[in-house]
Design a protein around this motif. Structure first.
Motif, mmCIF file in Angstrom:
data_model
loop_
_atom_site.group_PDB
_atom_site.id
_atom_site.type_symbol
_atom_site.label_atom_id
_atom_site.label_comp_id
_atom_site.label_asym_id
_atom_site.label_seq_id
_atom_site.Cartn_x
_atom_site.Cartn_y
_atom_site.Cartn_z
ATOM 1 N N LYS D 157 0.845 -1.197 0.000
ATOM 2 C CA LYS D 157 0.000 0.000 0.000
ATOM 3 C C LYS D 157 0.881 1.249 0.000
ATOM 4 C CE LYS D 157 -3.976 2.031 2.374
ATOM 5 N NZ LYS D 157 -4.820 2.092 1.186
ATOM 6 N N ILE D 158 0.640 2.152 -0.940
ATOM 7 C CA ILE D 158 1.533 3.306 -1.079
ATOM 8 C C ILE D 158 1.022 4.551 -0.362
ATOM 9 C CG2 ILE D 158 2.484 2.447 -3.245
ATOM 10 C CD1 ILE D 158 0.712 4.416 -4.737
ATOM 11 N N ASP D 159 -0.263 4.577 -0.002
ATOM 12 C CA ASP D 159 -0.793 5.737 0.717
ATOM 13 C C ASP D 159 -0.844 5.489 2.221
ATOM 14 O OD1 ASP D 159 -1.428 7.283 -1.613
ATOM 15 O OD2 ASP D 159 -3.123 5.929 -1.935
ATOM 16 N N ALA D 160 -0.613 6.536 2.998
ATOM 17 C CA ALA D 160 -0.746 6.458 4.460
ATOM 18 C C ALA D 160 -1.105 7.853 4.978
ATOM 19 C CB ALA D 160 0.556 5.984 5.093
ATOM 20 N N PRO D 161 -2.121 7.985 5.830
ATOM 21 C CA PRO D 161 -3.020 6.914 6.295
ATOM 22 C C PRO D 161 -3.997 6.480 5.189
ATOM 23 C CG PRO D 161 -3.065 8.826 7.780
ATOM 24 C CD PRO D 161 -2.393 9.251 6.525
ATOM 25 N N SER D 204 -0.097 4.399 10.856
ATOM 26 C CA SER D 204 -0.234 3.479 9.731
ATOM 27 C C SER D 204 0.838 2.412 9.793
ATOM 28 C CB SER D 204 -0.097 4.254 8.413
ATOM 29 O OG SER D 204 -1.103 5.244 8.307
ATOM 30 N N ARG D 206 2.440 -1.030 8.065
ATOM 31 C CA ARG D 206 2.504 -1.772 6.789
ATOM 32 C C ARG D 206 3.264 -3.051 7.029
ATOM 33 N NH1 ARG D 206 -0.926 0.939 6.339
ATOM 34 N NH2 ARG D 206 -1.252 2.849 5.146
#
Lengths: 264, 264, 264, 264
Positions: D157-161, D204, D206
């Motif tokens: 996943k590249i987006d956070a949050p 977040s 990961r």
């Protein structure tokens, strides 16, 4: 700032009562005006509740509440004393916030008739987080096919499951009867699948070091929802007690449970 | 970079075997040289294992492993086939990494005598996280007076408790017999306190949406330690299979379980 | 039953010292023979430690330990006092179990030379569960490609991350440097991905009601392993203190940390 | 039993569309009458959706829905196609259940005017558990002084949050602005305290192996409440899709979000 609510505390010499006194003293919207405890007539309530420097009437009888103009009385005592205390509040137009356990349906019926000038709320569980957990479990129930409850307590607790777990099950079962059948065909060691009630399995864990915890697990296709309450000490009741004290004036007559007070 | 290890896969047409082929293909230290499956002679193993463009011998018999110079063979088949496959590996100096279940003590004794030129590891559970969880629970056991296990699985599982939970209990019970007595005097609904075995209570949760999960809880004065493994799908076995494949050459004779391979 | 170990407590008038006295008194294998506290010379240590009825020497100086034949001394004081107390133990052949923080490498070197007749263990963290958590995280590290730490504390804690979290990260980073790159390309709100150190991200949660908790999360293909320690109150240090007191005689010279005492 | 609802599926050849077809086929209250996918005109939709033996119209254009008398259409496509599909439903009196993302406020305004004969619900998140979690967090917010969110996803996943975390924060912040100040005075490593937004900190995580998970933590005196949603795979959307399909007839005009459909 509006005027502070004048509060009296019954059973102020007990462990819970002393904690309540401290909590009331620490709240800027409340004023502790009377701390009453007939069983601790000789005790310096000031030390119990860390009351140094507070202009407070300490006494052994409920009359103190009238003399000091208490608007709300908080009762954490024993059932016999509580019956009298609550009746006294009804007769004297004082709102009653009651955490003592043991009231019968008959008691409640009686109070319903007597609380005409002031209000009363009787609360089995003042832990706001636990009350929300039970309400959320009830709301969520119809959207899941499977649900189980894990309650975890310290290793001195002699009852299993806990009263909160049984209440939760009963509210969830009332909210939905569409629970999947237990898939277990082979219970290798008896008891593995817990206590089944209303289509929901309840598991009681007893662990040294723990306090009081409960997790409600709900599962449907590809996902689960968990609602967990952790209670770390007696102070966990205080936010609920303070909230009820502030809101009791808006709930005419007799209210049972914190749900209505929270408006959930 | 050192030369890649040449790997053959038995049961390559099965679900687990196909997943193994993919995992071996994806590992830069390994080379998949043979994919064997007598039950899928007519099947294009290339499609099963996404083998396009790989120079790979596909076949129905174990001889393919010898012809292609496989150094390690991985077996996820059924017990009858696996007995033959493992024996074949012993006879031909090929290391065997075995995930098939059902071997008897007698089988193991036999293998112990036959694996003189190459090595063999038989692994009941290839999920590294689960193996670590069991080992940690065993190490921690003597330092706690109370312990309970909660295992959670999908709602199609017919056995309770799970095999992993029972193995965990048995290893913890062997590591310590100083467990506190169950404090429960009043089990309001039978089964609430779970399945008690070796002084440790085990609770089996069955929830739609879940896969395979286990939590070991240990408690002592003022604190608790929880060790939890979550398995999300079949691929959770792959890191263990790949590690065993790379390390098998260093473990002479027969090894049972992943612990020795992990060096824990 | 073998003879009880004779124990003296430094700083017996402090909060931690008093808790230690209670714990020693409650352990059948230990005998509390001296409770010392120069800062509380006028205080009745009997009341502090609930010592009624115990034949115990209370005093303000370390000499009491010699006079009473203490075999092990426990020190929870302040660094200046602790340096003297520990030195006194070395000179008088008394084993020292030390929980006071602030010792420099130089202090330790000095103690190493002085503890020839008795032993000393200096322990930064006596919570057995936390010590096991860190050790297990270190053992597990090489088998996972991703790891993150979540530490949760009450809302009065001013440092973030906690010292325990930073110790854990540093031990895990020493155990493995094969951590995957952070996938984040777009941190929508800065800080979302926490504090990255040694390839491991650390997240600090501050929540009213909580005490001291930490969870180490490790992930690899298809699975995750979580190791969590929950500390509920000051008493969580006691099992570690008692264990060190019983085992110190078997650990010659100076030992730092509880790991060696636990044998993990 | 009442008659089954006739359902058509747009984008039936896509991964989500195929999963929807399977789910509709598996529900006794629904009948799959049309599976449409212009981008997969040449594809055998029967194999995609495991449709063997079902008397079903497969086609590339929306007309199939009219010809087969579909009462509800489900759309998981791309925004351009979805705009046309939804408009087609409005014009032809077919209820639309829409999971495609990317609709603007302008789009919604347009649909509001066009859905006069049938209804439409546009749902950003069909995972019932996540929708309940957000709603419960919003209800609970005013009763707690501290709240933090931990969202955990796989390591691609590249987006956070996550979008869900940001939605949750924004709803909680709208429900209460009485959040305690961050106690942190010393952030040893930057980012430790996460992303602060509206008085709430978001963290977040990961981790390889994980799928999509979120936990909302709320804390007040002596207790905490945690609400956690675990999503294990794409099928987690299905219960929400099926429920919306069954209930859409009762929600006139345009509805945005699953909350109204759930009645929470």
């Amino acid at each position: 700032m509006s005027e502070r609510i004048r509060v009296g505390v019954f059973g102020a010499g007990g462990r819970m009562g002393a904690t309540v006194c401290d909590a009331v003293l620490g709240d800027p919207e409340l004023e502790l005006v009377a701390a009453v405890d007939p069983h601790h007539a000789g005790l310096d309530l000031r030390s119990v509740a860390h009351l140094d420097g507070v202009d407070l009437v300490l006494g052994s009888g409920p009359d103190e509440l009238v003399r000091t103009g208490a608007q709300v009385a908080i009762d954490f005592t024993r059932i016999e004393a509580a019956r009298e205390n609550v009746g006294f509040c009804a007769d004297n137009g004082i709102h009653a916030v009651v955490g003592t356990s043991g009231f019968s349906d008959e008691d409640c019926e009686g109070f319903r008739g007597r609380f005409t000038r002031s209000n009363c709320v009787i609360v089995p569980n003042f832990a706001i987080g636990a009350v929300l957990m039970m309400r959320f479990a009830e709301i969520a129930a119809p959207f899941f096919e499977t649900a189980e409850i894990i309650e975890l307590h310290h290793d001195q607790k002699i009852d299993a499951p806990s009263g909160t777990a049984m209440s939760t099950v009963s509210r969830m079962a009332a909210a939905s009867d569409q629970w999947g059948a237990d898939p277990t065909q082979n219970e290798v060691v008896p008891g593995a699948r817990g206590a089944r009630s209303g289509g929901i399995n309840v598991h009681s864990v007893r662990l040294r070091g723990m306090v009081a915890h409960q997790e409600v697990l709900l599962g449907t296709t590809g996902q689960s929802l968990s609602i967990r309450h952790d209670s770390y000490d007696r102070s966990s009741f205080m936010p609920g007690v303070l909230l009820a004290t502030k809101r009791i004036a808006d709930h005419p007559g007799l209210t049972v449970g914190l749900d209505a007070i929270l408006g959930i």
